[in-house]
Scaffold this motif. Structure first.
Motif, PDB file in Angstrom:
ATOM      1  N   PHE A 296       0.827  -1.211   0.000  1.00  0.00           N
ATOM      2  CA  PHE A 296       0.000   0.000   0.000  1.00  0.00           C
ATOM      3  C   PHE A 296       0.859   1.258   0.000  1.00  0.00           C
ATOM      4  O   PHE A 296       0.605   2.191  -0.769  1.00  0.00           O
ATOM      5  CB  PHE A 296      -0.917  -0.016   1.222  1.00  0.00           C
ATOM      6  N   LYS A 297       1.873   1.291   0.845  1.00  0.00           N
ATOM      7  CA  LYS A 297       2.753   2.466   0.897  1.00  0.00           C
ATOM      8  C   LYS A 297       3.435   2.683  -0.449  1.00  0.00           C
ATOM      9  O   LYS A 297       3.750   3.806  -0.843  1.00  0.00           O
ATOM     10  CB  LYS A 297       3.795   2.280   2.003  1.00  0.00           C
ATOM     11  N   SER A 298       3.678   1.589  -1.187  1.00  0.00           N
ATOM     12  CA  SER A 298       4.310   1.676  -2.505  1.00  0.00           C
ATOM     13  C   SER A 298       3.332   2.089  -3.595  1.00  0.00           C
ATOM     14  O   SER A 298       3.680   2.077  -4.777  1.00  0.00           O
ATOM     15  CB  SER A 298       4.934   0.333  -2.885  1.00  0.00           C
ATOM     16  N   GLY A 299       2.101   2.446  -3.202  1.00  0.00           N
ATOM     17  CA  GLY A 299       1.136   2.978  -4.161  1.00  0.00           C
ATOM     18  C   GLY A 299       0.365   1.938  -4.932  1.00  0.00           C
ATOM     19  O   GLY A 299      -0.255   2.255  -5.962  1.00  0.00           O
ATOM     20  N   ASN A 300       0.381   0.698  -4.453  1.00  0.00           N
ATOM     21  CA  ASN A 300      -0.279  -0.383  -5.183  1.00  0.00           C
ATOM     22  C   ASN A 300      -1.643  -0.714  -4.600  1.00  0.00           C
ATOM     23  O   ASN A 300      -1.865  -0.609  -3.389  1.00  0.00           O
ATOM     24  CB  ASN A 300       0.586  -1.645  -5.129  1.00  0.00           C
ATOM     25  N   LYS A 301      -2.534  -1.163  -5.464  1.00  0.00           N
ATOM     26  CA  LYS A 301      -3.771  -1.783  -5.018  1.00  0.00           C
ATOM     27  C   LYS A 301      -3.432  -3.211  -4.608  1.00  0.00           C
ATOM     28  O   LYS A 301      -2.604  -3.867  -5.220  1.00  0.00           O
ATOM     29  CB  LYS A 301      -4.788  -1.792  -6.158  1.00  0.00           C
ATOM     30  N   ILE A 302      -4.094  -3.713  -3.547  1.00  0.00           N
ATOM     31  CA  ILE A 302      -3.721  -5.008  -2.996  1.00  0.00           C
ATOM     32  C   ILE A 302      -4.891  -5.970  -3.055  1.00  0.00           C
ATOM     33  O   ILE A 302      -6.018  -5.638  -2.637  1.00  0.00           O
ATOM     34  CB  ILE A 302      -3.265  -4.863  -1.531  1.00  0.00           C
TER      35      ILE A 302
END
Length: 399
Positions: free
Chosen positions: A118-124
């Protein structure tokens, strides 16, 4: 759902998650107690990973707080160049897009690995095992509470409540674009994902780690490292499974006898190769296949090798490519070993149990990769990014 959350909002969500974890300790513990009570397997590593106690919750809280304090991994300029025609060319870090995490047993993955993604800007997309469903659903609700508190879509963290057949169908024909899959579990899970996935997969978690006791080893250091690496957490992928000892080690027989006595105090079953067989309280290995096994259990194999060259060859043949350590007083021998062994993490006079994102200064890890692309070993926040080229100009065309 917005395609991008700015760093202030991502950090705010993580800080809120840390607060909610502390506030909802009882709800998490109660849900986990149900999972523990209903778990019917006999896999002691799986059961150990399943348990969420106060220490694990505290670890989740710390990981989120550390993530929130770290720099944004996105938009970091890795290369820049001005073309002779005036074009400005740069390469910057960017999110993968959608990261799917498939995992067994460990509810803390729902927080720590998802937090890094999440911190890396990704949807999980999270696909946990049925054995930890109650724990995971409570943690998912906290994710959604934190996202909602800051006006972010719940779609940033989705839980897929699929059975094995549904998971296979989703991997083969995903209903949405998936950019990366990270399996966290045993070899069967990893093989299943690799067989059916249609996007890149990071192979994570297989250990089968080795310690080589050189003929110039400090035997007390060797004893301490082996006991620590084998007995402190048998469910960890950085735990020790194999010990190979130089055949010309001074006081070799005495050391091996003492080592077996110490390991038996912890209930470790000791297998030995043909060079050591006959030692009281040990079991001869049935065949060479045991050298390939990752135990995740109170089991260990002891064997002899004729020096550092043979040790390197044996490790490179049988290990999982995760971690290997040499115990020696000779720094040149240590350097030769560390350069020659093909593992993600190599050690000199140190326990393999340190192969961990937090211990390596990464503030946590998504996984520990035994692949060589795109990142090897613990995958931290700064590694869970891809890149993008940016080209700016004033109307240039290529002749």
């Amino acid at each position: 759902m917005k395609a991008f959350l700015d760093i202030q909002k991502r950090n705010a969500v993580l800080k809120t998650m840390a607060r909610l974890l502390q506030k909802e300790r009882k709800a998490i513990s109660d849900a986990n107690a149900i999972d523990i009570e209903t778990y019917v397997g006999e896999d002691i590593a799986m059961r150990d990973r399943l348990k969420v106690d106060d220490d694990k919750i505290a670890g989740m809280v710390r990981s989120l707080q550390e993530l929130a304090s770290q720099e944004d991994p996105l938009g970091k300029e890795r290369f820049k160049f001005t073309h002779e025609n005036g074009m400005r060319v740069s390469n910057k870090t960017a999110p993968f897009g959608t990261v799917m995490i498939i995992y067994e047993s460990r509810p803390d993955v729902t927080i720590e690995a998802a937090g890094i993604a999440f911190k890396s800007g990704n949807k999980i997309l999270l696909k946990g095992g049925k054995e930890s469903l109650n724990s995971n659903l409570v943690l998912l609700k906290l994710w959604h509470d934190a996202l909602g508190e800051h006006g972010a879509s719940f779609d940033w963290v989705t839980y897929l409540q699929f059975n094995r057949k549904e998971t296979q169908a989703f991997l083969e024909h995903p209903t949405e674009k998936i950019d990366l899959i990270v399996p966290r579990g045993g070899e069967r899970l990893i093989a299943f994902v690799k067989e059916h996935a249609t996007c890149p997969v990071i192979v994570s978690g297989r250990g089968n780690n080795f310690v080589y006791v050189d003929h110039e080893a400090d035997l007390q250091i060797a004893m301490d490292i082996i006991k620590n690496a084998k007995t402190t957490k048998i469910s960890a992928c950085n735990a020790l499974d194999k010990v190979i000892i130089a055949s010309d080690l001074p006081e070799k027989q005495q050391f091996i006898r003492q080592l077996t006595q110490e390991l038996k105090k912890y209930g470790v079953k000791i297998f030995v190769d043909d060079h050591i067989k006959g030692l009281e309280g040990t079991t001869p290995i049935a065949n060479e296949e045991i050298w390939y096994e990752e135990f995740l259990d109170y089991k260990i194999v002891l064997g002899l090798v004729d020096g550092v060259e043979a040790a390197i060859a044996k490790i490179n043949k049988y290990s999982g490519g995760h971690s290997a350590s040499i115990v020696t007083k000779n720094s040149k021998t240590a350097s030769y070993f560390m350069n020659g062994v093909d593992c993600a993490a190599v050690y000199h006079n140190v326990s393999t149990r340190f192969t961990d994102g937090g211990q390596f200064g990464l503030g946590g890890e998504l996984a520990i990769s035994t692949d060589k692309l795109h990142q090897r070993g613990p995958i931290g926040l700064q590694h869970l990014v891809t890149n993008k080229w940016y080209v700016e100009g004033t109307g240039q065309i290529r002749p």
